[in-house]
Enzyme design. Structure first.
Site, short mmCIF file in Angstrom:
data_model
loop_
_atom_site.label_atom_id
_atom_site.label_comp_id
_atom_site.label_asym_id
_atom_site.label_seq_id
_atom_site.Cartn_x
_atom_site.Cartn_y
_atom_site.Cartn_z
CB SER A 1 -0.93 -0.04 1.16
OG SER A 1 -0.13 -0.12 2.40
CG HIS B 1 -3.54 -1.44 -2.65
ND1 HIS B 1 -3.88 0.00 -2.65
CD2 HIS B 1 -3.17 -1.76 -1.52
CE1 HIS B 1 -3.88 0.38 -1.04
NE2 HIS B 1 -3.42 -0.92 -0.55
CD GLU C 1 -5.17 2.39 -5.29
OE1 GLU C 1 -5.37 3.59 -5.14
OE2 GLU C 1 -4.53 1.93 -4.53
CG ASN D 1 -3.35 5.03 1.12
OD1 ASN D 1 -4.30 4.92 1.99
ND2 ASN D 1 -2.83 3.73 1.03
#
Length: 499
Positions: free
Chosen positions: A117, A138, A150, A188
């Site tokens: 991540s 991900h 992802e 993120n």
């Protein structure tokens, strides 16, 4: 005769590894789950079986037949069609070592996926004999529930491998967002402003954590406010991700961590898991909503004429919901005029004092909301008490609770969402992901009410840019610099209006 499904080798039997193994098993793949801790493997098998059994009474037999739990990777069948998914500790050297061993064991044609991540997929791949076989996959926690994956392309990842992993994720019932390897990927990176800008507002003493959480839920449409979400994630985890993204982008002020959160982490107040974070979480602790402004009887009874100047969906919807009669006038700047008292208008990024000085009358600033037909709370700022009383009474008639806050630029929802949208535009501008993939990622990876491109279009790119430029003008802080892509979109005339 159709070819059997590719074997899946999941390395790491922690929370994420168990979830990945579960969705692979549920889709019919043979799965090897590898972890050096035998007790961890036993717990994983029990948990996976229990979860699958909730929907399928044959799950124990399925798990028994198709799931192998191994303490040694080399005990897995050396099938060259194997797709390896590692979900181990976030350390570059460890991930490289494990994927090298997997490549040696399964052969040159195996696919090596990393669930990282925060680490660079390109850097991970650089430690593997054939970097073209390494790709990011991900997942989001809890893996069986969250729909997003992802798919992250490293600098040398082959098109074939990207396609294999994207197709696999779709087969497992996931939606794919394609992203080029960059710090934070999509979610993120773009989500940092949800936390960071909310923390800035608390640092400025604009509003309390409780008030900001309530406004983000009731005006922004979010399922959880930023502070209760940080407590759920864990302030230690959230702070660590922010530090990683900040450092990875060469300490760009857009991602700078908050001293408030740093102090909470230092105090061990991680959130729900420690019983205390921004809030307390004891068995007898009750959360109470922050008090909204009280409606004054004289303001509720007042029959001041109301005029809607210009055109604005939020202002008109609030007036319609209130049931008050109003007249209309043409104007360039939309506002609600309370004749003899002053005007209420939607924030453009400045302060109420600035707007009052510009107009030469008392001006109350209303925060933006994502959907004016369903919003049940709004922040506002004003320096004039009679005008504030009149607006609070109007909002009460519309079923909207008013939360007066400090007279800070941009207020709350408008400021936080504009910052998120700005980062989304910047992410697309750098070619990390497309606008559609970014909106998909933020909808499914964070449960946002809509994607940031969708809400910047709803508010208009011009309004979003205007607010960011006003924040820059107020603070001269580079965190508020507007993305060139957003500026270009805002200043480009729509088709048919090119003069």
């Amino acid at each position: 005769m159709s070819q059997p499904l590719a074997p899946i080798c999941v390395i790491g039997a922690g929370t994420m590894g168990r979830g990945i193994a579960q969705v692979a098993l549920a889709s019919g793949h043979p799965v090897c789950l590898v972890d050096p801790d035998a007790a961890q493997l036993d717990a994983a098998r029990t948990e996976i079986t229990a979860r699958l059994s909730r929907k399928d009474p044959t799950a124990p037999a399925l798990v028994g037949e198709h799931l192998a739990t191994l303490t040694e990777l080399t005990d897995a069948p050396a099938d060259r069609r194997t797709v390896v998914v590692e979900a181990i500790v976030e350390r570059l050297d460890v991930k490289q070592k494990v994927l090298r061993r997997a490549a040696d064991h399964f052969g040159a044609s195996c696919v090596l996926a990393t669930n990282t991540s925060s680490l660079s997929v390109t850097a991970i791949a650089a430690g593997v004999p054939d970097p073209s076989r390494v790709v990011g996959m991900h997942f989001f926690n809890p893996v069986p529930v969250m729909k997003l994956v992802e798919v992250v392309r490293g600098l040398q990842t082959s098109d074939e491998v990207v396609e294999i992993i994207a197709d696999l994720a779709v087969r497992w019932g996931k939606s794919v967002a394609h992203v080029r390897s960059a710090p934070g990927f999509i979610v993120n990176r773009v989500a940092r402003a949800f936390y960071g800008e909310s923390l800035r507002l608390v640092e400025e003493r604009a509003a309390t954590t409780e008030t900001i959480d309530e406004l983000m839920r009731s005006a922004g449409g979010f399922r959880m406010g930023p502070f209760e979400l940080m407590d759920l994630i864990g302030n230690d985890v959230n702070f660590a991700v922010t530090q990683t993204v900040w450092a990875s982008y060469n300490y760009d002020p857009r991602f700078s961590p908050s001293l408030i959160q740093s102090e909470l982490v230092a105090a061990g107040r991680f959130g729900r898991k420690t019983g205390r974070g921004y809030y307390e979480y004891g068995e007898t602790t009750e959360r109470t909503l922050p008090p909204a402004a009280a409606v004054k009887a004289e303001a509720a009874a007042r029959t001041t004429p109301v005029v809607l100047h210009g055109s604005d969906d939020q202002l008109e919807t609030l007036l319609t919901r209130s049931g008050l009669g109003f007249s209309r006038k043409e104007a360039d700047t939309p506002r609600i005029e309370f004749v003899g008292l002053g005007s209420a208008t939607i924030t453009r990024g400045g302060s109420a004092r600035e707007e009052s000085a510009l107009r030469g009358e008392p001006v109350l600033l209303l925060d933006r909301c994502l959907d004016p037909t369903t919003a049940t709370a709004l922040a506002l700022a004003s320096t004039d008490a009679p005008l504030t009383d009149a607006v609070v009474a109007l909002l009460d008639r519309a079923g909207v609770r008013a939360f007066p806050i400090a007279d800070v630029p941009g207020l709350v929802v408008a400021r936080v969402l504009s910052m998120i949208a700005n980062e989304a535009w910047e992410t697309a501008h750098h070619g990390i992901a497309t606008p559609d993939d970014i909106d998909t990622a933020m909808l499914l990876g964070t449960n946002y009410p809509m994607g940031p491109f969708a809400w910047s279009a709803r508010w208009s790119t011009r309004s979003t840019l205007e607010l960011l430029d006003a924040l820059w003008s107020s603070y001269h802080d580079p965190r508020y610099r507007a993305s060139h892509a957003l500026r270009s979109a805002a200043l480009t005339p729509p088709p048919g209006n090119r003069g």
